[in-house]
Design an enzyme around this catalytic site. Structure first.
Site, PDB file in Angstrom:
ATOM      1  N   ASP A  82      46.466 -15.658  58.135  1.00 30.43           N
ATOM      2  CA  ASP A  82      47.299 -14.987  57.149  1.00 30.43           C
ATOM      3  C   ASP A  82      48.369 -15.963  56.677  1.00 30.43           C
ATOM      4  OD1 ASP A  82      47.690 -12.332  55.817  1.00 30.43           O
ATOM      5  OD2 ASP A  82      49.730 -12.700  56.519  1.00 30.43           O
ATOM      6  N   THR A  83      48.795 -15.804  55.444  1.00 27.53           N
ATOM      7  CA  THR A  83      49.833 -16.648  54.852  1.00 27.53           C
ATOM      8  C   THR A  83      50.775 -15.774  54.043  1.00 27.53           C
ATOM      9  OG1 THR A  83      48.334 -18.536  54.679  1.00 27.53           O
ATOM     10  CG2 THR A  83      50.276 -18.576  53.261  1.00 27.53           C
TER      11      THR A  83
END
Length: 132
Positions: A82-83
């Site tokens: 995830d970012t």
């Protein structure tokens, strides 16, 4: 080091696929369908939580799909990632349309901002299937 153990990318992100391909990995894409809603407001904590949820979601799907088969005892790796981008401590969500994307990029222009990324992987042992 490239592994012979099957790798499953829990994402449909073109960028994540490209990074793994450039690193020389062969993998299967199985996007997670986990709930990404969260009350977490610290970017570092949020990406760790969501990457973990994604990896766990796909891990459980694979275990369920292989339960009772010969593949049940074969090792595999699931990569969840995830970012998020934060500006002035505020997490910027994914743009919903062109105008939102334009406004987000415009707000970042000339500003110092932070990008947080978490990459987690999980690899089960054969006894983990029985516990799923």
């Amino acid at each position: 080091m490239v592994t012979q153990i099957p790798i499953i990318l829990a994402s449909n992100s073109p960028r994540r696929k490209e990074l793994l391909e450039r690193a020389g990995y062969t993998f299967t894409v199985m996007p997670s369908d986990c709930d990404e809603a969260t009350d977490i407001r610290f970017p570092k904590d949020m990406v760790m939580e969501l990457a973990g949820r994604k990896a766990e979601n796909v891990y459980k799907k694979v275990c369920a799909d292989h339960a009772g088969t010969e593949a049940e005892t074969q090792p595999f790796i699931v990569i969840g990632s995830d970012t998020v981008v934060a500006l002035n401590g505020r997490i910027l969500g994914k743009p919903v349309d062109y105008d939102d994307a334009y406004n987000t990029l415009n707000s970042l222009s000339g500003q110092t901002h932070n990008v947080y990324t978490c990459l987690l992987y999980t690899s089960p042992s054969p006894r983990d299937y029985a516990a799923s």
